[in-house]
Scaffold this active site. Sequence first.
Site, PDB file in Angstrom:
ATOM      1  NE  ARG A  36      16.970  25.125 -20.772  1.00 32.02           N
ATOM      2  CZ  ARG A  36      17.779  25.997 -20.187  1.00 32.02           C
ATOM      3  NH1 ARG A  36      17.545  27.286 -20.287  1.00 32.02           N
ATOM      4  NH2 ARG A  36      18.823  25.586 -19.515  1.00 32.02           N
ATOM      5  CG  HIS A  82      14.453  18.110 -15.992  1.00 30.67           C
ATOM      6  ND1 HIS A  82      14.970  18.095 -17.270  1.00 30.67           N
ATOM      7  CD2 HIS A  82      13.863  19.315 -15.862  1.00 30.67           C
ATOM      8  CE1 HIS A  82      14.698  19.230 -17.880  1.00 30.67           C
ATOM      9  NE2 HIS A  82      14.016  20.000 -17.042  1.00 30.67           N
ATOM     10  CE1 TYR A 126      -3.234  22.139  -0.463  1.00 29.44           C
ATOM     11  CE2 TYR A 126      -2.538  23.827  -2.004  1.00 29.44           C
ATOM     12  CZ  TYR A 126      -2.751  23.403  -0.713  1.00 29.44           C
ATOM     13  OH  TYR A 126      -2.480  24.248   0.327  1.00 29.44           O
TER      14      TYR A 126
END
Length: 752
Positions: A36, A82, A126
Amino acid sequence: MSEHDDTPHPSTSSEPLSRAIGERYLTYALSTIMHRALPDARDGLKPVHRRILYAMRELKLSSTGGFRKSAKISGDVMGNYHPHGDAAIYDAMARLAQDFAMRYPLVNGQGNFGNIDGDNPAASRYTEARMAAPAEALLEGLAEDAVDFRPNYDGTLTEPVVLPAAFPNLLANGASGIAVGMATNIPPHNMEELVDGCLAMIRDPEIADDALVDLIPGPDFPTGGVIVEPKDSIREAYRTGRGAFRLRARWSTEDLGRGAWQIVVTEIPYQVQKAKLIERLAELIETKKVPALADVRDESADDIRIVLEPRARTVDPAQLMGMLFRNSELEVRFSLNMNVLIDGRVPKVCSLKEVLRAFLDHRRDVLCRRSQHRLEKIASRLEILEGYIIAYLNLDRVIEIIRFEDEPKPALMAEPWKAEGGAIAHLTEAQAEAILNMRLRSLRRLEEMELRAERDGLLAERAGLEALLASEAAQWKQIGTELGEVRKAFGKGTAVGRRRTDFDEAGEVVEVPIEAMIEREPITVILSKMGWIRAMKGHQPLDAEVKFKDGDGPAFALHAETTDRIVLIGTNGRAWTLLGANLPGGRGMGEPVRLMVDLPNEVEIGHVILPKPGEKYLLVSSDGDGFIAPSEELIAQTRSGKQVLNMREGAKTAVCRPVSGDAVACVGENRKMLVFALDELPEMARGKGVRLQKFKDGGLSDAITFTLADGLSWKDPAGRTRTEGDLTEWLGKRASAGRMAPRGFPRDNRFL
């Protein structure tokens, strides 16, 4: 089983709590460190970024192709590789597309991907994205067995353990992350300088750290700016892997004509949000912490343009910027902590040389694996080509077998065939299968010539690859050639490759005195009993009648100037400072002092003074303890003031007077007076001081300094000045009891 049966269930086990928690926390810590927070030294990526780029490759989102919705990309990453929140994945991808965050963006974004003001990207539904050219360079060779693959989280797919990485992305784009018990923070660098450093390490693996820093002089931030860190400090940081870089905004002066000018900031430090920077500058103006700054305007469009207006034309621009660098994020300290995963497993704080070595070793491994993979492909293709050539040499017999045999494949493999040079050969299964799958149009004469040319080319390529794998020097030469191609694509000759961050000397920061920013005018400062303060223009008579609120009245009045610092001494021994120019005007009743400084409700203002440079003040508590303080030690820099005179609870500040002469006279509430030499009092910045006079009961009423030869003066009840010339009777050592005051001494026990 009975209700109270304590027999453990066969499927349960017991262990000490400390061991259970320790093992589980260690598992969590290792997961955070390796999967991570820390980047891999080889490709400079964390797993989430690696998975994003791999998923975009699987979606065929090349740098020259079309865009896809970001929601689709983050959804594929989450579903396939993931298994975490799509918001976190989208945030990571959006950062890869931000040209103000990434030195060489790995994602091309279309739509609102955030800005340098600190605004967030638009929602993933978007925006659209595709890979950028640098990302394709990181992925190049992935289909050629360049790196290991591992199963994804559910075992249905595979993902790369590390990317082939054609350039040192760890240093090119930098990285930051907080793991468990460790963190990393690596600034971005210039690609061409990194390539030069790699080539130098290829030529001389034992190259000195200093020689490497000469080629890679420091970070190259995407937002530009100027690094003012000393060269020796940069060398030490790169040698140890820990350090910091002072980074300043880039600015210039614009001439407005008639002696007027303004400062324009065109680049701000890395990771500084412009909107917050503007807020901080506005706060400095409001609090007058940088008095030389009068106004700040944000005139930015696509580029950065922050306009700073000085308060006066006489200010030196460099001095003004020096104060702003000290008090705002126009200068930041970017820390370096090159804590990375070596070989994807071991976290280590590496030097610049060690990081580049990890990258180069990885590139050599990639080169060898790709070469070996290509050799296997060549061997497979040569086998097929040999079969085709045998078929052309025995074309009639091949056609006959295919036409008349029920099982042509075994027949082709069993037949002894005439090969080149008159030799006899047998076809392998793969060759027989390829011949059977060959199209009729391939039987033309030209095709045979092309097959022989292809075979000769593959044989030459195989010889070259075998020579490459046999020679370490040849491998490093090939790596150098590949790095040269990277330099050509992303070097300083390209728009993205030119160095953006320059180097300069920090220079001395000279504080501009606030008095230089203020027009000097006379004022009369009036403080009421209830703590309301105002400044009337000009030097008015101190006994002139002034209006106050009902129930209020005059407490202090003194002549000052707008440039003066007015010090208020509280009954608790604390000092606060007000600037004359900042006091409210005399038209109204003024403003409460408690709005200007942090004055506790139980504390009253005992003295108001105008300390001048070089002056000293006698400070004494009602307990009779005191000392001499230099005037500059009474000036406070903050609203909370500064504690000057320490005293026990219940005591108050009794005396704060300028020092003059060579003797001290003090009188107690018991009307006993003592005179002693001034040099018996210590000079201190703050503290309790020493005992001036001893009292059996009561405390100190007043104290004053004077010249012993001139005698001690006071005013009698009739208002006449009386001087006692012979003070032998009251002379003594400090901290003695003294004797009754002379006849005619004021009944209020005050010298003035």
